[in-house]
Design an enzyme around this catalytic site. Structure first.
Site: not given
Length: 257
Positions: A151, A164
């Site tokens: 990401s 995350y």
């Protein structure tokens, strides 16, 4: 071009919906036999049926990548039909994982994110390795491919998303280590870092964060799953047989690597 992955057998985790399903559909449309894996059993079956109605080669396996035994059983099942040519490690815990600063972050949630996103990716790769090695040991075979989905939050340090972001930073580092270890087996390992993509899993993200991306990209506007699939197809295909250990941000120019 419709045969970029002709006759290749590709496993995609987190493939019942969203970006994972788009990877599976794109690979199948390029001739691959795709194996969709997800914890969402009913949704997975619907997605497999959708691909089959399109005349594509697809099957599904339901398991939780937080469960080591379930992972091993799944790849034992996959191996009964032979080797695999590629793996996309897409499954991750991405919903409901943010919103609080680091000093208020919940310890249980931190551990859950790391168990799924980091340990799960490692264990899936570990279970897939014998089948990937079978592919590369065949006479005249090309390299096998692993594509890890990271990401771009790990590249710009998105706030209030600590676990995350940390997990996706780990995926980037793991990709490089995997590439070093697995090159001797002719297995290429690369990572894609998508920007904020419009899928079900990102519906909870505040409007302000969506607008930050949409207005801050060099290519302004929303990012959709199909914006990412081309890079995945390239990394799975023979065109990338000498590419390994790389991170490719795919975010419309929100972050330059």
């Amino acid at each position: 071009m419709h045969d970029l992955l002709a006759a290749k057998r590709i496993v995609i985790t987190g493939a019942a919906r969203g970006l994972g399903f788009s990877f599976a559909q794109a690979a199948a449309r390029q001739g691959a036999n795709v194996i969709l894996c997800d914890i969402l059993g009913d949704r997975l079956q619907e997605s497999v049926e959708l691909l089959c109605r399109e005349g594509l080669n697809a099957e599904g396996l339901t398991f939780d990548i937080a469960n080591p035994d379930a992972i091993n059983q799944a790849f034992d099942t996959i191996g009964k039909k032979g080797s695999i040519d590629g793996l996309i490690n897409n499954a991750a815990l991405a919903t409901g994982v943010g919103g609080k600063p680091l000093d208020e972050y919940d310890l249980t949630l931190w551990d859950k994110v790391m168990t799924v996103n980091v340990r799960g990716t490692w264990l899936v790769t570990k279970a897939a390795l014998p089948l990937l090695k079978q592919c590369t040991s065949k006479q005249g075979s090309s390299t096998a491919k692993i594509v890890n989905i990271a990401s771009d939050t790990a590249l710009w340090g998105a706030p209030k998303l600590m676990a995350y972001v940390a997990s996706k930073g780990a995926i980037i580092s793991m990709t490089r280590s995997m590439a070093r270890e697995l090159g001797v087996h002719r297995i290429c390992v690369n990572a894609i870092a998508p920007g904020l993509t419009k899928v079900e899993a990102t519906e909870y993200v505040p409007v302000e964060r969506h607008q930050l991306y949409e207005n801050g990209r060099a290519l302004q506007g929303e990012q959709m799953p199909d914006d990412v699939t081309g890079t995945a197809l390239y990394l799975l295909s023979p065109m990338s047989d000498f590419v390994t250990g790389q991170l490719i941000p795919v975010n419309g120019g929100f972050i330059f690597n």
